[in-house]
Design a protein around this motif. Sequence first.
Motif, PDB file in Angstrom:
ATOM      1  N   TYR A 129     -91.591   8.906  71.837  1.00 39.79           N
ATOM      2  CA  TYR A 129     -90.087   8.720  72.106  1.00 39.79           C
ATOM      3  C   TYR A 129     -89.861   7.626  72.831  1.00 39.79           C
ATOM      4  CZ  TYR A 129     -85.998  10.375  74.829  1.00 39.79           C
ATOM      5  OH  TYR A 129     -84.409  10.477  75.391  1.00 39.79           O
ATOM      6  N   THR A 130     -89.514   6.445  71.849  1.00 37.73           N
ATOM      7  CA  THR A 130     -89.349   5.357  72.323  1.00 37.73           C
ATOM      8  C   THR A 130     -88.237   4.671  73.108  1.00 37.73           C
ATOM      9  OG1 THR A 130     -88.387   4.741  69.996  1.00 37.73           O
ATOM     10  CG2 THR A 130     -90.782   4.420  70.264  1.00 37.73           C
ATOM     11  N   ASP A 131     -87.090   5.429  72.618  1.00 34.34           N
ATOM     12  CA  ASP A 131     -85.916   4.876  73.271  1.00 34.34           C
ATOM     13  C   ASP A 131     -84.812   5.944  73.468  1.00 34.34           C
ATOM     14  OD1 ASP A 131     -83.518   4.034  71.026  1.00 34.34           O
ATOM     15  OD2 ASP A 131     -85.669   3.799  70.444  1.00 34.34           O
ATOM     16  N   THR A 132     -83.988   5.881  74.222  1.00 36.43           N
ATOM     17  CA  THR A 132     -82.816   6.750  74.475  1.00 36.43           C
ATOM     18  C   THR A 132     -81.391   5.949  74.780  1.00 36.43           C
ATOM     19  OG1 THR A 132     -82.334   8.742  75.646  1.00 36.43           O
ATOM     20  CG2 THR A 132     -82.831   6.927  76.982  1.00 36.43           C
ATOM     21  N   GLU A 133     -80.290   6.719  74.666  1.00 41.36           N
ATOM     22  CA  GLU A 133     -79.191   6.082  74.506  1.00 41.36           C
ATOM     23  C   GLU A 133     -78.060   7.202  74.787  1.00 41.36           C
ATOM     24  OE1 GLU A 133     -77.854   6.461  69.788  1.00 41.36           O
ATOM     25  OE2 GLU A 133     -79.185   4.707  70.210  1.00 41.36           O
ATOM     26  N   ILE A 134     -76.918   6.768  75.135  1.00 48.37           N
ATOM     27  CA  ILE A 134     -76.189   5.538  75.151  1.00 48.37           C
ATOM     28  C   ILE A 134     -75.671   5.244  76.434  1.00 48.37           C
ATOM     29  CG2 ILE A 134     -74.527   3.730  74.253  1.00 48.37           C
ATOM     30  CD1 ILE A 134     -74.166   5.322  71.696  1.00 48.37           C
ATOM     31  N   ALA A 135     -76.201   4.395  77.264  1.00 51.15           N
ATOM     32  CA  ALA A 135     -75.889   3.979  78.591  1.00 51.15           C
ATOM     33  C   ALA A 135     -74.763   2.924  78.538  1.00 51.15           C
ATOM     34  CB  ALA A 135     -76.999   3.733  79.588  1.00 51.15           C
ATOM     35  N   ARG A 136     -73.516   3.357  77.976  1.00 51.37           N
ATOM     36  CA  ARG A 136     -72.581   2.366  77.555  1.00 51.37           C
ATOM     37  C   ARG A 136     -71.919   1.701  78.839  1.00 51.37           C
ATOM     38  NH1 ARG A 136     -67.003   5.064  76.427  1.00 51.37           N
ATOM     39  NH2 ARG A 136     -67.184   7.116  77.585  1.00 51.37           N
ATOM     40  N   ILE A 137     -71.494   0.652  78.868  1.00 54.79           N
ATOM     41  CA  ILE A 137     -70.600  -0.010  80.098  1.00 54.79           C
ATOM     42  C   ILE A 137     -69.168   0.104  79.715  1.00 54.79           C
ATOM     43  CG2 ILE A 137     -70.189  -2.272  80.995  1.00 54.79           C
ATOM     44  CD1 ILE A 137     -73.383  -2.658  80.838  1.00 54.79           C
ATOM     45  N   ALA A 138     -68.381   0.740  80.334  1.00 49.64           N
ATOM     46  CA  ALA A 138     -67.103   0.910  79.932  1.00 49.64           C
ATOM     47  C   ALA A 138     -66.216   0.985  81.414  1.00 49.64           C
ATOM     48  CB  ALA A 138     -67.015   2.001  78.907  1.00 49.64           C
ATOM     49  N   ASP A 139     -64.940   0.987  80.842  1.00 49.84           N
ATOM     50  CA  ASP A 139     -64.063   0.795  81.861  1.00 49.84           C
ATOM     51  C   ASP A 139     -64.105   2.352  82.431  1.00 49.84           C
ATOM     52  OD1 ASP A 139     -62.905  -1.873  81.970  1.00 49.84           O
ATOM     53  OD2 ASP A 139     -61.607  -1.173  80.117  1.00 49.84           O
ATOM     54  N   GLY A 140     -63.819   2.621  83.696  1.00 49.13           N
ATOM     55  CA  GLY A 140     -63.878   4.165  84.397  1.00 49.13           C
ATOM     56  C   GLY A 140     -65.310   4.591  84.612  1.00 49.13           C
ATOM     57  N   VAL A 177     -90.461   6.841  78.402  1.00 48.29           N
ATOM     58  CA  VAL A 177     -89.240   6.290  77.380  1.00 48.29           C
ATOM     59  C   VAL A 177     -89.308   4.685  78.139  1.00 48.29           C
ATOM     60  CG1 VAL A 177     -87.209   6.009  76.472  1.00 48.29           C
ATOM     61  CG2 VAL A 177     -88.587   8.132  76.600  1.00 48.29           C
ATOM     62  N   PRO A 178     -89.609   3.723  77.434  1.00 50.37           N
ATOM     63  CA  PRO A 178     -89.722   2.463  77.687  1.00 50.37           C
ATOM     64  C   PRO A 178     -88.167   1.783  77.703  1.00 50.37           C
ATOM     65  CG  PRO A 178     -90.649   2.147  75.821  1.00 50.37           C
ATOM     66  CD  PRO A 178     -90.484   3.831  75.957  1.00 50.37           C
ATOM     67  N   HIS A 179     -87.582   1.953  76.685  1.00 46.58           N
ATOM     68  CA  HIS A 179     -86.168   1.292  76.451  1.00 46.58           C
ATOM     69  C   HIS A 179     -84.896   2.100  76.402  1.00 46.58           C
ATOM     70  CE1 HIS A 179     -89.338  -1.285  74.779  1.00 46.58           C
ATOM     71  NE2 HIS A 179     -89.649  -0.586  73.783  1.00 46.58           N
ATOM     72  N   ILE A 180     -84.053   1.494  77.061  1.00 45.04           N
ATOM     73  CA  ILE A 180     -82.659   2.202  77.263  1.00 45.04           C
ATOM     74  C   ILE A 180     -81.622   1.068  76.305  1.00 45.04           C
ATOM     75  CG2 ILE A 180     -80.729   2.928  78.680  1.00 45.04           C
ATOM     76  CD1 ILE A 180     -83.428   4.311  79.040  1.00 45.04           C
ATOM     77  N   LEU A 181     -80.708   1.694  75.539  1.00 48.46           N
ATOM     78  CA  LEU A 181     -79.770   1.305  75.002  1.00 48.46           C
ATOM     79  C   LEU A 181     -78.462   1.311  75.226  1.00 48.46           C
ATOM     80  CD1 LEU A 181     -79.435   0.945  71.011  1.00 48.46           C
ATOM     81  CD2 LEU A 181     -77.368   1.719  72.587  1.00 48.46           C
TER      82      LEU A 181
END
Length: 279
Positions: free
Chosen positions: A70-81, A99-103
């Motif tokens: 399990y290499t990466d997980t998502e989505i830690a988005r940057i957004a208004d609010g 898990v080493p990578h966050i998208l």
Amino acid sequence: MNGCYSLVHLTNLACPPPEFIRLAAKTGYDAVSLRTIPLGLPGERPYNLAKDPQLMRETKRALAETGIKYTDTEIARIADGVDVREYEPALAAAAEMGVPHILTNIWTDDKNRCMEQFVRLCELAGQYGQDVNVEFVTWASVSNLRQTKELLAASGQKNVGIVVDMLHFYRSRVQLSELDDCPKEWFHYAHLCDCGAEIPAETEALAHTGRAERLYPGEGAVPVREIVSRIPNRDITFGLEVPHARRLSALGAEEYVRRVLRAAKACMGEEEENQDRGG
């Protein structure tokens, strides 16, 4: 060129993580990328491992039984609010599974807020030994490689990266030479897929292809292998993110993701494809 091939959740997002992991193992993948941070979109099926202990246990069991990474997980988005501190339980749950990578993607035009939230996200991820990887999206606020490079350099953070998605690289009209001066350590994985030559002007059309009608790597107009060859780090994971609603429905999940992998390996020159990729 022999890489690690990961099945990215958007390729079959209706499939819960445990079943998705077993699907990846059955069809020859080495790893998975899971979408475990809900976006709060209408009709979304959230797979929030941090808030669902049973799903967490079943996901761990599937990983243990299959040997899939399990290499990466998502989505830690940057957004208004959105306050990125809300992602900490998801980062902790991912870290529990190694898990080493966050998208992340950027969906705010407020540059000060973007920087503040990006730095905070990097600091949070750093507590768990993770890096934060920006995937520039053609219809997002940070939509090309130049903007992404500027963000990473200005942040002053070390645990950062760039996800080169072939669709967005092509449709954002990024030049291959723009990769040449990027630090090797910024690249941990890339998303392989393809699309037709035409680049739509409307956001709705761009988003439709991105979410539901990507082509097999090597099938369309994107110079996938050439782009990969210019990424400074040669030791990256190839995430296969190829959502195509019609093909998935017609072929069934198992046959479809098997064809995606076969096409990707053929595109990367690892093996000749002996069967028609149609569908």
